[in-house]
Scaffold this active site. Structure first.
Site, PDB file in Angstrom:
ATOM      1  N   ARG A 311       0.839  -1.400   0.014  1.00  0.00           N
ATOM      2  CA  ARG A 311      -0.108   0.111  -0.094  1.00  0.00           C
ATOM      3  C   ARG A 311       0.885   1.210   0.142  1.00  0.00           C
ATOM      4  NH1 ARG A 311      -5.504   1.781   0.709  1.00  0.00           N
ATOM      5  NH2 ARG A 311      -6.185  -0.382   0.616  1.00  0.00           N
ATOM      6  N   GLU A 712      -9.401   5.985   7.252  1.00  0.00           N
ATOM      7  CA  GLU A 712      -8.201   6.394   7.224  1.00  0.00           C
ATOM      8  C   GLU A 712      -7.862   7.577   6.327  1.00  0.00           C
ATOM      9  OE1 GLU A 712      -8.071   2.509   5.278  1.00  0.00           O
ATOM     10  OE2 GLU A 712      -6.031   2.079   6.615  1.00  0.00           O
TER      11      GLU A 712
END
Lengths: 757, 458
Positions: A311, A712
């Site tokens: 990621r 997030e």
């Protein structure tokens, strides 16, 4: 209609009165036993002797368990089977659990654990990224590279090139409720656990493996966590398995909670990174080539590190079109705690590096950093592809950033700051705007599924359940709003119940910001089924079932109107099922991680923040003065909850990059293992002026009510604080500050000193 | 020990309690009141905040480092006791719900209690009031909105006149003396006993080091040792005076010292911690000794009936070693009043502004007459194994004109006075350079320059 209303958190009245029950608040039988781990005092070595008699003879001790005593698998890992519950012979990090004490109280267990006499023959420990590079201590055997275009020839032709590196510190979760688990043995060998976890299903799996029983023998329940932030995705496994094993061996309820210092020493944290970069722009100020080497300190076991490092690579572009790019990821295995998931899951580190590149290039080009960023945004008209080949659709950042810069007077404040700095020899102000484009979906595609169970009772009251867990993010309330909205009833009728592996099986972790997207859809799916059944029942006299309306607490079939209770009672009396399971699988995603190509994300969430800071060049002390945020949550399910996530995410992100410093010594001992030494933001650290607004728009893909994930993405708005500090330091001289993180007063001071001379 | 206190309106009498049982453990494990939470078990997060009321008023304290005997004879109000008997929520509870002040909710009971105490005491500086309550979810903004809102609402009727203790004003205990003389006698008989005042440090010995303290003697109930006497020529601070009481007492006379004490620790810790404790434990990073030394404070020590007085700076012999005999204790500290205006400047440097341990604490008492430095007493914390005077720096200043040139020259002398250590708080170089820069800050302030980032408006 409940949708889109700024309702308080469903548990707010319980929170404020102290009535909200967390795991350690659950009444337990009087003979409940309490657990503590005995920990390794060296970072790496082989256990040569272990005298546990002083532990066994300590007051209150019922049993002491070592690796050899475990009835089933000695493994608490998420996937890689490389993480023993108790060190089997060699120890891999300072603070690793070696044995387990079962005692009659929490304190007696802790006291006893400290009495062990363990000799460990020390081996050279690999502690730092440099140590790991030196001995090529890699997960997966070596680095992983993804690329697009031809970086080297493009770089050779670039008009301006910068090079550098940034050290990015880790972050302790500091959930206020520490890790805790409670296991109660049942008849027939079954085990029931109440656990503070984001991933009840994984707890269920690890416990069943440890006990050697099928998954159906273990039930895990989680009503709420006192904060998670990723730190309870896999880090609760150890306590749950320990409790289950001890309960299995003693036949008693067993509870374990870490003392805060133990929690900080034992559990994983956000990965620290070193990212080396080289970037080139053409004469028009457009990026032509960027190269990243991301060094990731993963710790002693794999945990979720590979996906996290992926990621980070997937966010190396953030919001910018980079025609030629090469990203190499080095996943270093070290003798430190196993770094784990933390809000953003690698994305923030990847994003910090590209924002550093943009900042440094603008400095070199003597351009306004915002103008330089804007000039390099992905195009919104014609979707361009990310480095991994996903078209950037629904890209609203150019408009969003312009609106934010205009409403917050970015340009005029920048000028005013220049004037102010000229007048102030000691204090310097800085300002920065940074954007966020964050990919939404688990990159491990099969995790993008969710289930739900909706029960309507004959009195018209409703019980909803789904696979998502509540850690404070307001998921339960959002999903309840979906259910109430769909049934057309008031919120008071909907009761939200604890996540429970026996109600909804095979769930994914509540992670990757996916909670309301997936569980909202799964609940809607279940509600739709029940509504359809009721509609078929009440639709008579030529009314079609699809024309039956559920609203205002009524079920309306043409001229016939029932209250919802009447409809529920009628359904029951007509032997129509009022219970349904719902399911959702995120569509349109595909991903091949081996080559780094595909469409791993269903969509992107966006946002931007402007931070203004002031620094003291005599000491490096600094303060965030003002923050303006415009954030994209699509069409908000609950604006109050969403704003709460944004404010909290920003402060947590800014804390990560400023005061929150993890310090390990040269023996691999974490020196900052308590809130006395590890400093998360306190009340006065929040910005004096804190303006948060939601972007007025809706998701371009059909998510639940066209909303967007919000867990997030806002954390990365905090990157603007780092860049604002860098900007303030730039006011001290000509050189680029090269500020590493966390930008503590000491780092700010040293950077300012260097820029001045 | 035997104790009695009021708990949410009900008298509780306990006999034979272990003196180091914490209020938090008792509430949660024995009493079954689980609203009060354990977050860190060391007084740094505030999740365990409880309200304690006695004759001195109402204050917030950390229940995790508060031993049961410390509430003997007092009133304890927990989060469960904030709502009305009929269940009506307290205004701060209502405001927290309305302003979305809770997310995960675990820190919330502690915040709510701190806010309720603030409301009773009419506090409106919410940053100061809430510095000891950590929240990881909200970013504090909605909590401060709730606090501001609640501050405008009246204190609810059911909390307006909290009794200051049970009808039975606590049990008398041998190891809870009520006079200094009794303490002196007791400590002479038990010279190795541990003295417990606020327990903000001793609490950690129990909770974290898992130490069995053996004989303990509580001192905070000794009214005469809590006294702060202010006279034109001196201030005498009883060793058991709380840091909070001291902070308020010197606000006018030594504003810079008092302002630093805002950041000494949180409201909960300041209300418990004592000036004597901050000195007697001999920490090199205690925040009160450097400014006290810069002010020329004297320490009054007592052993039985014998007393002696020494300059505070002489008390600190070396790291972990103080000039204190077994059976002897710190009775008071005396600050002499100097001629002329207050010139004391105190600077605290830490990673976080509030509730953080100092990397460097500098105290400067530099007197200037007709443009020349006439005297200088400069002392530091965090720069050596003990609080220490910067004698070479003082020498480099005294008799010189108070100019930037003198300051810059004197900065070189810091390396003569100090060789600080590197640790998780700061590196040696950073400590040395910023300590020297603090001298420059004194001069800059004299020139009317703004040098504090917290005074800058956006």
């Amino acid at each position: 209609m409940s949708m889109g209303k700024p309702l308080p958190h469903d548990s707010a009245p319980l929170h404020v009165t102290g009535a909200a029950r967390y795991i350690d608040d659950i009444p337990v039988p009087a003979d409940c036993l309490h657990l503590a781990f005995g920990l390794s005092h060296v970072a790496r070595g082989v256990i040569t002797s272990m005298d546990l008699d002083p532990v066994r003879s300590a007051p209150g001790v019922v049993r002491v368990i070592t690796a050899a005593d475990l009835p089933g698998m000695n493994d608490i890992s998420s996937a890689a089977h490389d993480e023993p519950l108790l060190a089997p012979g060699d120890v891999q990090y300072h603070g690793q659990p070696i044995f387990l004490v079962v005692a009659t109280s929490h304190r007696l267990a802790r006291e006893a654990a400290a009495k062990a006499e363990i000799t460990i023959d020390p081996k050279p420990a690999i502690l730092t990224i440099d140590d790991a590079i030196a001995v090529r201590s890699y997960f997966e055997g070596g680095p992983l590279t993804w690329k697009r275009g031809e970086v080297d020839p493009a770089m050779a032709k670039a008009d301006t090139i910068i090079e550098g590196k940034i050290e990015i510190g880790g972050q302790e979760h500091f959930y206020l409720e520490g890790q805790v688990s409670l296991a109660t043995p049942q008849d027939n060998g079954d085990m029931v656990l109440a656990t503070s976890t984001q991933h009840p299903t994984e707890i269920q799996h690890k416990v069943s493996e440890a006990l050697g029983t099928p998954f159906h023998s273990v039930r895990v329940e989680t009503r709420r966590m006192g904060g998670g932030f990723g730190g309870k995705e896999s880090q609760g496994n150890a306590l749950a398995v320990a409790c289950a094993v001890a309960a299995h061996l003693t036949g008693k309820s067993c509870k374990m909670r870490y003392d805060r210092d133990d929690d900080m020493v034992i559990t994983g944290k956000r990965h620290d990174f070193r990212i080396a970069y080289k970037a080139g722009v053409d004469a028009k100020g457009k990026l032509v080539a960027v190269e990243f080497d991301q060094y990731v300190r993963c710790g002693w076991s794999q945990d979720l590190s590979l996906a996290i490092a992926d990621r980070a690579m997937l966010h190396a572009d953030n919001a910018y079109w980079i025609p030629n790019i090469r990203i190499t990821s080095h996943r270093m295995k070290t003798n430190t705690c196993s770094a784990t998931a933390f809000r953003g899951f690698g994305g923030p580190q990847g994003m910090v590096a590209i924002e550093r590149v943009m900042d440094q290039l603008a400095h070199r080009l003597k351009m306004d950093p915002l103008e330089f960023r804007q000039a390099n945004f992905y195009k919104k008209s014609k979707p361009q592809e990310t480095p991994y080949g996903q078209p950037v659709k629904g890209f609203i950042l150019p408009d969003l950033v312009k609106q934010l810069a205009d409403t917050a007077n970015y340009a005029s404040r920048r000028d005013a700051i220049r004037v102010w700095n000229d007048k102030n020899p000691i204090l310097k102000k800085g300002i920065a705007l940074t954007p966020v484009k964050f990919g939404i979906s688990f990159t491990l595609t099969h995790l993008n599924q969710a289930g739900a169970l909706v029960n309507v009772y004959a009195d018209g009251s409703i019980n909803i359940n789904h696979g998502g867990t509540e850690m404070g993010q307001g998921l339960f309330q959002k999903v309840a709003q979906v259910a109430a909205g769909e049934f057309g009833i008031d919120m008071g009728r909907v009761r939200i119940t604890a996540t429970d592996t026996s109600k909804v099986p095979n769930t994914s972790a509540t992670a990757a910001s996916s909670g309301s997207d997936m569980n909202g859809m799964a609940v809607k799916n279940a509600v739709d089924q029940i509504k359809d059944r009721i509609a078929r029942l009440v639709a008579v006299d030529g009314v079609k079932p699809k024309d039956v309306i559920f609203e205002g607490g009524k079920v309306i079939a043409g001229n016939t109107v029932f209250t919802f209770e009447e409809a529920a009672k009628m359904a029951h009396e007509n032997r129509v099922s009022l219970s349904a399971t719902g399911f959702y699988a995120t569509p349109d995603i595909s991903w091949d991680r081996s080559i780094g190509r595909g469409n791993p994300f269903y969509y992107f969430a966006h946002g931007a923040a402007i931070t203004e800071v002031v620094i003291d060049t005599l000491t490096g002390e600094n303060k965030i003065l003002r923050v303006d945020i415009l954030h994209d949550v699509g069409q908000s399910l609950n604006p109050a909850v969403d704003v709460g996530q944004i404010e909290g995410g920003y402060v947590q992100g800014a804390g990560w990059l400023t005061t929150e410093e993890l310090v390990w010594d040269d023996k691999g001992v974490l020196r900052t293992h308590a809130p006395s030494t590890y400093k998360i933001p306190a009340c006065s650290d929040r910005p004096d002026v804190f303006n948060v607004a939601l972007w007025n728009g809706e998701n371009h893909v059909p998510t639940i009510y066209r909303s967007k994930a919000v867990g997030e993405p806002p954390l990365m708005l905090g990157i603007s604080a780092l860049m604002a500090l860098s900007d303030a330091i730039s006011a001290c001289g000509e050189a680029y500050p090269n500020l590493h993180t966390p930008a503590t007063p000491e780092r700010v001071y040293m950077a300012a000193k260097k820029v001045r001379t | 020990m035997d104790i009695a206190f009021l708990l949410n309106g009900e008298t509780v009498e306990l006999t034979g309690v272990s003196p180091t049982t914490t209020v938090l453990d008792w509430l949660r494990e024995t009493r079954g009141l689980t609203g009060t939470k354990e977050g860190c078990n060391e007084g740094d997060c505030g999740a365990c905040t409880v309200m304690v009321t006695d004759d001195a008023g109402t204050r917030a304290l950390n229940g995790c480092i508060l031993f049961l005997p410390q509430i003997n004879g007092k009133t304890l109000t927990t989060v469960e006791g904030l709502s009305a008997p009929d269940g009506e929520m307290h205004p701060v509870q209502q405001a927290m719900v309305e302003h979305h002040g809770s997310q995960c909710g675990f820190c919330t009971p502690g915040f709510v209690v701190s806010m309720a105490v603030g409301q009773i005491n009419g506090e409106t500086d919410h940053d100061l009031q809430l510095a000891g309550n950590l929240c990881r979810c909200t970013g504090y903004a909605p909590i401060v909105r709730a606090a501001s809102n609640a501050a405008r609402r009246p204190v609810p009727t059911w909390l307006r006149d909290i009794p200051t203790g049970p009808a039975l004003r606590g049990y008398a205990n041998d190891f809870q003396p009520t006079t200094t003389a009794a303490l002196a006698e007791l400590l002479r008989a038990h010279p190795h006993a541990t003295l417990i005042a606020g327990a903000t440090d001793v609490g950690l010995w129990v909770n974290k080091s898992l130490r069995d303290l053996g004989t303990v003697i509580f001192v905070s109930q000794i009214e005469e040792m809590r006294r702060i006497e202010t006279a034109p020529y001196m201030i005498r601070i009883g060793a058991a005076a709380s840091v909070e009481a001291f902070r308020l007492a010197i606000a006018k006379r030594y504003p810079s010292f008092s302002a630093m004490l805002d950041r000494f620790a949180s409201a909960q810790v300041r209300a418990a911690a004592t000036v004597g404790g901050n000195i007697a434990n001999g920490s090199p990073i205690g925040d009160t000794p450097p400014p006290l030394i810069a002010l020329g404070a004297m320490l009054q020590l007592r052993h039985g009936d014998d007393t002696r007085e020494i300059p505070l700076e002489d008390f600190f012999l070396e790291y972990g070693k103080q000039d204190l005999e077994p059976g002897e204790f710190v009775e008071a500290v005396v600050i002499p009043r100097e001629e002329g205006e207050d010139r004391l400047k105190v600077y605290k440097l830490s990673k976080r502004f509030d509730q953080d341990i100092s990397a460097v604490l500098g105290a400067f008492n530099i007197r200037v007459k007709d443009g020349n430095v006439t005297s200088a007493r400069i002392a530091f914390g965090g720069m050596a194994g003990t609080p220490l005077r910067a004698k070479a720096v003082e020498k480099a200043l005294i008799g010189k004109p108070w100019t930037i040139q003198t300051v810059r020259n004197a900065k070189w002398s810091f390396a003569e006075d100090f060789r600080p250590m590197s640790d998780m708080r700061a590196s040696s170089n950073y400590r040395l350079e910023t300590a020297a820069n603090m001298l420059e800050r004194v001069w800059m302030e004299d020139q009317g320059q703004v040098t504090d980032v917290r005074e800058v408006a956006p």
